[in-house]
Design a protein around this motif. Structure first.
Motif, PDB file in Angstrom:
ATOM      1  N   ILE A 261      -7.693  -9.541  58.627  1.00 15.04           N
ATOM      2  CA  ILE A 261      -7.662  -9.420  59.795  1.00 15.04           C
ATOM      3  C   ILE A 261      -8.756 -10.064  60.693  1.00 15.04           C
ATOM      4  O   ILE A 261      -8.345 -10.869  61.810  1.00 15.04           O
ATOM      5  CB  ILE A 261      -7.269  -7.903  60.321  1.00 15.04           C
TER       6      ILE A 261
ATOM      7  N   ILE B  62      -2.746 -12.334  70.078  1.00 14.19           N
ATOM      8  CA  ILE B  62      -2.132 -11.525  68.864  1.00 14.19           C
ATOM      9  C   ILE B  62      -1.571 -10.090  69.298  1.00 14.19           C
ATOM     10  O   ILE B  62      -2.334  -9.388  70.305  1.00 14.19           O
ATOM     11  CB  ILE B  62      -3.441 -10.978  68.101  1.00 14.19           C
TER      12      ILE B  62
ATOM     13  N   LEU C 229       0.838  -8.949  64.438  1.00 14.83           N
ATOM     14  CA  LEU C 229       0.066  -8.733  63.533  1.00 14.83           C
ATOM     15  C   LEU C 229       0.515  -7.239  63.073  1.00 14.83           C
ATOM     16  O   LEU C 229       0.065  -6.491  63.429  1.00 14.83           O
ATOM     17  CB  LEU C 229      -1.377  -8.527  63.975  1.00 14.83           C
TER      18      LEU C 229
END
Length: 472
Positions: free
Chosen positions: A52, A66, A90
């Motif tokens: 990440i 994101i 994500l």
């Protein structure tokens, strides 16, 4: 640029965990209520915090935003991308490991993608209770619970998700990893970063792991449904249970007749066992580490006092776990019944208990006068003043058309009443994009500017979940 970005992304994470085909992306692009649908450059499914961190670095250098996502069960569109197609989602579902259960410290350390029900079961297997409990617990994830500071049915005794959290691991907007997984109950060393990220809905950082409190499993648990005629008596009943049962009181849920009629319509097996369809049905739960007989006797004694004080007119005590679960299922299926009935106007609000009776009476009257025949599906965690005050179209009126014509004025009416009675426009569902527009007026100029200052300081590129909670 898109092809170059995706190629660089594949150097961080395996191709099979980067979804770019429309049919693969589709399940991640619409919120649970089907209110918001967005577009995404890709759905990315990382496995580690370091992945990440690298993804955040890459997105920052390419100016790609994101949208962090967990179980995608939120009500305010907080985990849904916008229409630009220049964002990645994500989703943290692959980060689903329970890292440690520390029995001596009574804590559980886990990754953000752990499903809530799995956490409860893992804790129970070790003789502990993880008390966070929500209707969506079979699919919601702890990262999302933390990001929205979820409430649920056990707040009265154990608090919101924030109160259960002792530490976090977070990937910042700079792609750095903050490891705060100490599990300490006392740590007075400056600003509380944990509390900053809890409830921020992924706008300040991406929660990747957490240390959460555990409690000993209760030995005895008793559940009852009681019939109450009005809100004033319901509040008096709550006060009676809080005085007599103190910390043994773990649940106090209020359901209006209208909400249970709707539930029975769509789920006929869930009829109210109380006679006469009372105006208000209250679900009460006591739990303790004393004997079954002790808690049962205490429950019966309090109910007897309530009968004698004319606070209640009927009561049914669950005789076994199956019946207790049936009582809870009736409460939890109100939301599902609303979904079956069609789109409705939801208000997740908090009102001080001392003002609850006046709020409900005045607001009900205003709504019914302006919108004849409207159905008010009102239920909630009354013990902490949290109402799910929802408005459904009159019988025979198309819900979508009713909402299209009346959503804005109804929201304005309800939220004006919330302000009048010094409440909050979001109790446990968060802000997301649904309540973004009204947040400035609700928080006040000073508080709103402080929130924007925090966002600018921690995410100056506006990289993380932009246009959710607060816009900069």
């Amino acid at each position: 640029m898109t092809d170059k970005f995706l190629e660089q992304l594949r150097q961080i994470i395996d191709q099979q965990y980067i979804l770019t085909a429309d049919h693969d992306k589709e399940p991640y692009l619409t919120d649970w209520r089907k209110r918001y649908t967005g577009k995404a450059l890709a759905i990315v499914l990382p496995r580690t915090s370091s992945e990440i961190a690298k993804i955040v670095h890459l997105c920052a250098s390419n100016n790609i935003c994101i949208v962090p996502q967990g179980g995608h069960t939120g009500f305010c569109g907080g985990a849904t991308p916008d229409q630009s197609g220049n964002q990645i989602v994500l989703n943290l579902k692959r980060m689903n490991s329970i890292l440690q259960i520390d029995e001596a410290n009574q804590t559980i350390t886990l990754e953000a993608g752990c499903i809530l029900q799995n956490i409860q079961e893992a804790a129970a297997a070790k003789g502990f209770l993880f008390p966070l409990s929500l209707g969506a617990e079979g699919s919601c994830m702890i990262g999302g619970n933390l990001a929205t500071n979820a409430g649920g049915t056990n707040v009265l005794r154990y608090g919101n998700t924030r109160d259960l959290c002792l530490g976090l691991e977070v990937v910042t907007a700079k792609g750095e990893i903050w490891n705060g997984l100490k599990g300490l109950r006392k740590d007075n060393t400056g600003y509380d970063l944990r509390d900053l990220f809890v409830g921020s809905e992924g706008t300040l950082g991406i929660i990747t792991a957490a240390v959460m409190k555990l409690y000993p499993l209760p030995i005895s648990q008793w559940t009852t449904l009681v019939a109450v005629d009005d809100v004033r008596s319901t509040i008096a009943l709550l006060n009676l249970f809080q005085k007599r049962a103190t910390s043994l009181l773990t649940g106090f849920e209020m359901m209006t007749n209208e909400s249970l009629v709707l539930t029975h319509k769509h789920f006929p097996q869930m009829g109210n066992p109380l006679k006469g369809n009372p105006p208000y049905t209250v679900l009460i739960e006591l739990s303790d580490h004393e004997s079954e007989a002790h808690v049962r006797q205490l429950l019966e004694d309090i109910l007897q006092d309530a009968f004698e004080s004319e606070l209640i007119s009927d009561a049914v005590i669950a005789s076994n776990l199956s019946q207790a679960n049936a009582f809870w299922h009736m409460r939890e299926h109100i939301t599902l019944a609303q979904a079956e009935e069609g789109a409705n106007l939801k208000h997740d609000i908090t009102i001080p208990l001392s003002a609850l009776d006046d709020f409900m009476r005045d607001t009900d009257a205003l709504i019914r006068a302006k919108y004849p025949g409207v159905r008010i599906i009102n239920f909630g965690h009354l013990g902490d003043g949290n109402l799910h005050y929802n408005i459904a179209a009159p019988q025979g009126v198309a819900p979508k058309e009713f909402n299209r014509l009346n959503e804005k004025p109804i929201h304005e009416l309800v939220y004006a009443q919330v302000e009048r009675f010094r409440g909050s426009i979001s109790a446990e569902h968060g802000v997301g994009q649904l309540k973004l527009e009204g947040l400035r007026a609700h928080k006040g100029e000073v508080a709103h500017e402080l929130m924007k200052s925090v966002k600018r300081a921690l995410d100056p590129q506006n990289l993380l979940n932009p246009h959710k909670v607060v816009s900069i």
